[in-house]
Design a protein around this motif. Sequence first.
Motif, PDB file in Angstrom:
ATOM      1  N   PRO A   1       0.860  -1.226   0.036  1.00 16.91           N
ATOM      2  CA  PRO A   1       0.013  -0.080  -0.055  1.00 16.91           C
ATOM      3  C   PRO A   1       0.772   1.337  -0.230  1.00 16.91           C
ATOM      4  O   PRO A   1       0.200   2.271  -0.291  1.00 16.91           O
ATOM      5  CB  PRO A   1      -0.834  -0.054   1.126  1.00 16.91           C
ATOM      6  CG  PRO A   1      -0.213  -1.157   2.185  1.00 16.91           C
ATOM      7  CD  PRO A   1       0.390  -1.775   1.249  1.00 16.91           C
TER       8      PRO A   1
ATOM      9  N   ARG B   1       3.374   1.986  -1.998  1.00 17.07           N
ATOM     10  CA  ARG B   1       3.783   1.881  -3.281  1.00 17.07           C
ATOM     11  C   ARG B   1       3.187   3.042  -4.241  1.00 17.07           C
ATOM     12  O   ARG B   1       1.865   2.995  -4.289  1.00 17.07           O
ATOM     13  CB  ARG B   1       3.867   0.693  -4.047  1.00 17.07           C
ATOM     14  CG  ARG B   1       4.877   0.923  -5.420  1.00 17.07           C
ATOM     15  CD  ARG B   1       5.146  -0.557  -5.998  1.00 17.07           C
ATOM     16  NE  ARG B   1       6.024  -1.215  -4.895  1.00 17.07           N
ATOM     17  CZ  ARG B   1       7.057  -1.482  -4.703  1.00 17.07           C
ATOM     18  NH1 ARG B   1       7.823  -0.651  -5.034  1.00 17.07           N
ATOM     19  NH2 ARG B   1       7.560  -2.381  -3.645  1.00 17.07           N
ATOM     20  N   ASN B   2       3.821   4.217  -4.498  1.00 14.34           N
ATOM     21  CA  ASN B   2       2.869   5.449  -5.010  1.00 14.34           C
ATOM     22  C   ASN B   2       2.918   5.084  -6.528  1.00 14.34           C
ATOM     23  O   ASN B   2       3.465   4.133  -7.175  1.00 14.34           O
ATOM     24  CB  ASN B   2       3.778   6.552  -4.514  1.00 14.34           C
ATOM     25  CG  ASN B   2       5.116   6.850  -5.035  1.00 14.34           C
ATOM     26  OD1 ASN B   2       5.635   6.264  -6.261  1.00 14.34           O
ATOM     27  ND2 ASN B   2       6.070   7.266  -4.200  1.00 14.34           N
ATOM     28  N   ARG B   3       2.201   6.136  -7.206  1.00 18.96           N
ATOM     29  CA  ARG B   3       2.274   5.942  -8.419  1.00 18.96           C
ATOM     30  C   ARG B   3       3.324   5.864  -9.558  1.00 18.96           C
ATOM     31  O   ARG B   3       3.564   5.700 -10.565  1.00 18.96           O
ATOM     32  CB  ARG B   3       1.294   7.071  -9.204  1.00 18.96           C
ATOM     33  CG  ARG B   3       1.718   8.605  -8.983  1.00 18.96           C
ATOM     34  CD  ARG B   3       0.788   9.630  -9.528  1.00 18.96           C
ATOM     35  NE  ARG B   3       1.255  10.761  -9.249  1.00 18.96           N
ATOM     36  CZ  ARG B   3       2.368  11.611  -9.835  1.00 18.96           C
ATOM     37  NH1 ARG B   3       2.572  11.096 -11.039  1.00 18.96           N
ATOM     38  NH2 ARG B   3       2.428  12.967  -9.298  1.00 18.96           N
TER      39      ARG B   3
ATOM     40  N   GLU C   1      -0.470   6.146   3.468  1.00 14.03           N
ATOM     41  CA  GLU C   1       0.385   5.161   2.146  1.00 14.03           C
ATOM     42  C   GLU C   1       0.524   5.855   1.120  1.00 14.03           C
ATOM     43  O   GLU C   1      -0.333   6.825   0.706  1.00 14.03           O
ATOM     44  CB  GLU C   1      -0.597   3.892   2.128  1.00 14.03           C
ATOM     45  CG  GLU C   1      -0.891   2.819   3.166  1.00 14.03           C
ATOM     46  CD  GLU C   1      -2.259   3.225   3.876  1.00 14.03           C
ATOM     47  OE1 GLU C   1      -2.734   4.258   3.592  1.00 14.03           O
ATOM     48  OE2 GLU C   1      -2.523   2.351   4.756  1.00 14.03           O
TER      49      GLU C   1
ATOM     50  N   SER D   1       0.146   5.168  -1.694  1.00  9.60           N
ATOM     51  CA  SER D   1      -1.011   4.738  -2.864  1.00  9.60           C
ATOM     52  C   SER D   1      -2.204   5.796  -2.465  1.00  9.60           C
ATOM     53  O   SER D   1      -3.040   5.773  -3.553  1.00  9.60           O
ATOM     54  CB  SER D   1      -1.429   3.432  -2.838  1.00  9.60           C
ATOM     55  OG  SER D   1      -1.799   3.034  -1.346  1.00  9.60           O
TER      56      SER D   1
ATOM     57  N   SER E   1      -4.511   9.115  -2.408  1.00  8.36           N
ATOM     58  CA  SER E   1      -4.484  10.072  -3.304  1.00  8.36           C
ATOM     59  C   SER E   1      -4.798  11.396  -2.212  1.00  8.36           C
ATOM     60  O   SER E   1      -5.223  11.128  -1.168  1.00  8.36           O
ATOM     61  CB  SER E   1      -5.958  10.138  -4.206  1.00  8.36           C
ATOM     62  OG  SER E   1      -7.252  10.201  -3.337  1.00  8.36           O
TER      63      SER E   1
END
Length: 121
Positions: free
Chosen positions: A19, A21-23, A49, A51, A53
């Motif tokens: 969770p 891990r970003n874009r 997290e 992830s 927004s």
Amino acid sequence: GALDGTHVPITIGQDKASPYRNRKGTLSQNVMFACDFDLKFTFISSGWEGSASDAGVLRSALGKGFTVPDGKFYLVDGGYANTPSFLAPYRGVKYHLSEFRRRGQRGHAYANYKELFNPRH
């Protein structure tokens, strides 16, 4: 005031990493900051997290006590919705000053009122 989020790099065990891990594919926490025009922080929401927004972090903050003073608003970037309390730039319109320079335009050469608004935002 102004409100924005930033991603802070983290190191975490592989079993808990997903969770966070970003874009961009790296591990981070999403942290939201709000400040007034005296450059004083008025609210910080951390621990989200990577992830998550920006809009989701703001929505949660609003549910947990973050408020916009009556008659005031926050400047926000395109990751947030444009509402009476949050003033976002026009979507799909040049925003960063470098986008204007790249096309050889000077500060007075805007195609319309939206292009004028965004860099001033």
